[in-house]
Design an enzyme around this catalytic site. Sequence first.
Site, PDB file in Angstrom:
ATOM      1  N   GLU A 114      -2.213   0.360  13.294  1.00  0.00           N
ATOM      2  CA  GLU A 114      -3.280   0.835  12.421  1.00  0.00           C
ATOM      3  C   GLU A 114      -4.637   0.748  13.108  1.00  0.00           C
ATOM      4  O   GLU A 114      -5.456   1.646  13.000  1.00  0.00           O
ATOM      5  CB  GLU A 114      -3.325  -0.024  11.145  1.00  0.00           C
ATOM      6  CG  GLU A 114      -4.486   0.316  10.226  1.00  0.00           C
ATOM      7  CD  GLU A 114      -4.428  -0.428   8.897  1.00  0.00           C
ATOM      8  OE1 GLU A 114      -3.793  -1.499   8.846  1.00  0.00           O
ATOM      9  OE2 GLU A 114      -5.018   0.066   7.926  1.00  0.00           O
ATOM     10  N   GLU A 134       0.849  -1.184   0.000  1.00  0.00           N
ATOM     11  CA  GLU A 134       0.000   0.000   0.000  1.00  0.00           C
ATOM     12  C   GLU A 134       0.888   1.238   0.000  1.00  0.00           C
ATOM     13  O   GLU A 134       1.124   1.810  -1.034  1.00  0.00           O
ATOM     14  CB  GLU A 134      -0.957  -0.031   1.199  1.00  0.00           C
ATOM     15  CG  GLU A 134      -1.950   1.108   1.151  1.00  0.00           C
ATOM     16  CD  GLU A 134      -3.322   0.750   1.686  1.00  0.00           C
ATOM     17  OE1 GLU A 134      -3.495  -0.338   2.243  1.00  0.00           O
ATOM     18  OE2 GLU A 134      -4.237   1.589   1.539  1.00  0.00           O
TER      19      GLU A 134
HETATM   20  C1  RAM Z   1      -6.474   2.191   4.216  1.00  0.00           C
HETATM   21  C2  RAM Z   1      -5.285   3.005   4.513  1.00  0.00           C
HETATM   22  C3  RAM Z   1      -5.534   4.324   5.165  1.00  0.00           C
HETATM   23  C4  RAM Z   1      -6.947   4.775   5.148  1.00  0.00           C
HETATM   24  C5  RAM Z   1      -7.723   4.237   3.975  1.00  0.00           C
HETATM   25  C6  RAM Z   1      -9.171   4.620   3.975  1.00  0.00           C
HETATM   26  O1  RAM Z   1      -6.194   1.283   3.201  1.00  0.00           O
HETATM   27  O2  RAM Z   1      -4.359   2.247   5.214  1.00  0.00           O
HETATM   28  O3  RAM Z   1      -5.008   4.417   6.455  1.00  0.00           O
HETATM   29  O4  RAM Z   1      -6.945   6.149   5.097  1.00  0.00           O
HETATM   30  O5  RAM Z   1      -7.636   2.863   3.860  1.00  0.00           O
END
Ligand code: RAM
Length: 896
Positions: A736, A469
């Site tokens: 996260e 990502e």
């Molecule tokens: C995820 C990302 C990010 C977020 C979006 C909506 O894939 O890691 O942190 O902002 O989605």
Amino acid sequence: MNSIIPTNLKTEYLYNPLGIDSSHPRLSWMIETKTRGFLQSAYRILVSSDRQQLLDESGFVWDSGKVNSDQSVFVPYNGTPLLSNERYYWKVRVWDTRGNLSAWSEVSEWSMGLLSQSEWKANWIGEVFKPVEGNREVSFFRKSFTIGKPIQRATIYATAFGAIEVSLNGSRVGEDYFAPEWTDYHTRVHYRTYDVTSLLHVGSNAVGSILGEGWYSGHIAWYGKNLYGEALRFMLQLYVRYEDGTEETIVSDSSWKESKGPIAFSDFLMGESYDARLEHDGWNEAGFDDSAWRSPHVYGDFKGWINAQISPPIRVVEEKEPITEQKVVPGSLLIDIGQNMVGWVRIKVTGDRGSKVTLRYAEVLNPDGSIYTDNLRTAKQTDTYTLKGEGIEIYEPKFTFHGFRYVEITASADVKVTQITGRVIHNSMKSTGKLITSDSGVNQLFSNILWTQRANFISVPTDCPQRDERMGWTGDAQVFSRTASYNMDVAGFFAKYMTDIVDAQRKTGAFTDTAPFLKGFSDWSTFVASAGWADAGVIIPWTMYSVYEDRRIIEDNYDAMAAWLAFLVKMNPSLLRTDTQYYGDWLSLNASTPMDLFATAYFAYCAKLMAAMSEAVGKTEQAASYAALFEQIRSRFIEAFVAEDGRIAGETQTGYALALFMELLPEETRRKAAAHLVADIEQRGWHITTGIHGIKYLLPVLCEAGYEEASYRLLLQETYPSWLYSIRNGATTIWERWDGWTEEKGFQNPGMNSFNHYALGAVGEWMFRYMGGIDKSSETPGYKHIQIRPFLNDSLTLVDCQYESSYGTIRNRWSIVDGFAELQVTIPPNTKADIFIPYIDGEQVYESGEPVLYVANNRVGESIIDLGIVGPRRVFQIGSGEYRFRTRFKSNGAGK
Ligand code: RAM
């Protein structure tokens, strides 16, 4: 009298930058003096194209003369037009309000880059292109040339579609990685400037470059390869000025030679494969026989922008030694760096020719002690090194980086890895924040936030640094931007990111959810215009202006921001924002904030910030119309979502926090709403339910509403979900998700489970502003008018907080000992501060041992003014200097 001296001279966003594009670069300085209450009343700046002439004061391109002004940040150059390739030297001196004159500062310098595209005489060159499936070998380029006479100065300008590493006569040029970094290559590419005077000599020379895929054609996110194109190429220009005043330019062109070498592939997500047997010894030195090398392909001109990079480059900023090594699987060694970090490891190895070392990188371990890689998705994060078998070999990869704490090293029995060093990289911004408290958990949290920022400030602010990502998600970036500004000097980094955001803006005016915006994304339905994400296009310039007084970031992006607001109004004529899909308060736990409430709150907030920014750049009419728009959206918000008893639709912590922070509630409802918010937190056993948005606003609104104890309870909460829960379970960076790992369930959601995501670390802002109490006054931009307003709570006995502002160091060290609070405060020259001291009616406040009111009222020349009592605090205005305040402190409940 020369105890006053300007220091820390900065040009634009950098110290002594090379190759800048700005025709009116802005000059900033700090002032060093021990005098209390120092204010600058005037300055004089001298700029010369000759260092000696500047020192002798015999020749200038600009003499500002004595300018009566207290400005010491971002003063625009206003002399004769600046010339490409030229070097400029400057110094400054200042006067204080009593007429004292400072010494001259030391000389600082900058050089101009190539101001017009036509000054690029070089050609874009690359390998002769054949489409390649999958892995791609890395090309090496070289050219020999002769220098016939003594050199005064030599400069390399280099740009690439790809990532370039330049060398001259066998030495690496500069310390940058992945230059010229990530931009929207359809629109813009950076160039970098290097002073190579000391590497060049009279006689034969050779210049070399290695061209990696970087963001141009390497894997990005889950979109695969070649998102911008396949034809990797670069352009390089070596400008030489001889001592006799003549000039020469050596450029990339068809006379260069190209060859493959030891790097079978090098890719950000996948890793690198390096075979040392295929190295070309001396390939970047004169005298190397390149007859077997090919001629490169010459490409046509690029029609977009070629700009100097305004942010500090990516560098190795620190090295880390492993804390443990152990054998896990037979034939493998597991290394623990002790810190989740971003970069790679450098190894020293010996072994047989042709033996291989494989390094696999991971953030966490499985219960059996092996590395956990499920959360990397398709990213391989694996480097392979094949030995040439010639004694001690040193290897580190060139064009890849990994998010990791652990490295699994596998090799055959003949191989001995004798040294392993973690190499930490990020954009080399100056660190500006320090925070130490009496609580080790809070200290670790601060460290985790900082390390997560370091891990993700890699050319653009990314969401995460490990899985497939690593994108510039705008929502995460805006939420974290103020925290980031406490930790590091991010002015240039975010100014550059704004060019990414604006380059990504759609024709409709919609900002995007990630910037740079990737080709694979469709134009409207996904990853565009999401509330809380796209709004970053307004929130980031506002934040940077607020912190750094950077008006230009508003001016440069004003039209783009106005277009975003126009788009929102057009799509949502009712002024309730309901136009598209959003992620809302992403990753909230057991609480769902209504999407339209969330989006309308951000809509209103953007209108409000636009009003303030319009005002700041003198657009009075627009300011009035945005202010009116804010009021209208606010009324619609109240009608639609706010009940008279202060309940807000959805009744989530985030809903309350947004409405309170963004000032969307009627005055009489604020108190009630805050009470509902606290009731919800309490009912959940003092736990947080917000996702990545609510988290920025939650603790600040609690403090502002008089519930600081609740904010400390959340901070110090150790049970799930909480920050300290992750820390109790070994986190060294911000996770996260709150539930990334739980005792009950182990690892969660492997596909969306990064252990290095800064968004939930946006509490860092509260830690500096409210706990440490270092803030700026809301009325003026920057820290010219400081506010020291700590929220003391005796669940902590010490908070020592320090921030290096544009004016110098601001420090507040508070402690609570034996019923007394003490605040040791440092205020930098050329600022003033309102300082809020906990106050018990009738109690004395002392400053350096004397009753402060006595000092304020009687001591001539003292810079302490009594501003009276505000709520539970007594407020004084102070000037620069060091102070020690002490007063009785009433215990106010412990957060623990
Ligand atoms: C995820 C990302 C990010 C977020 C979006 C909506 O894939 O890691 O942190 O902002 O989605």
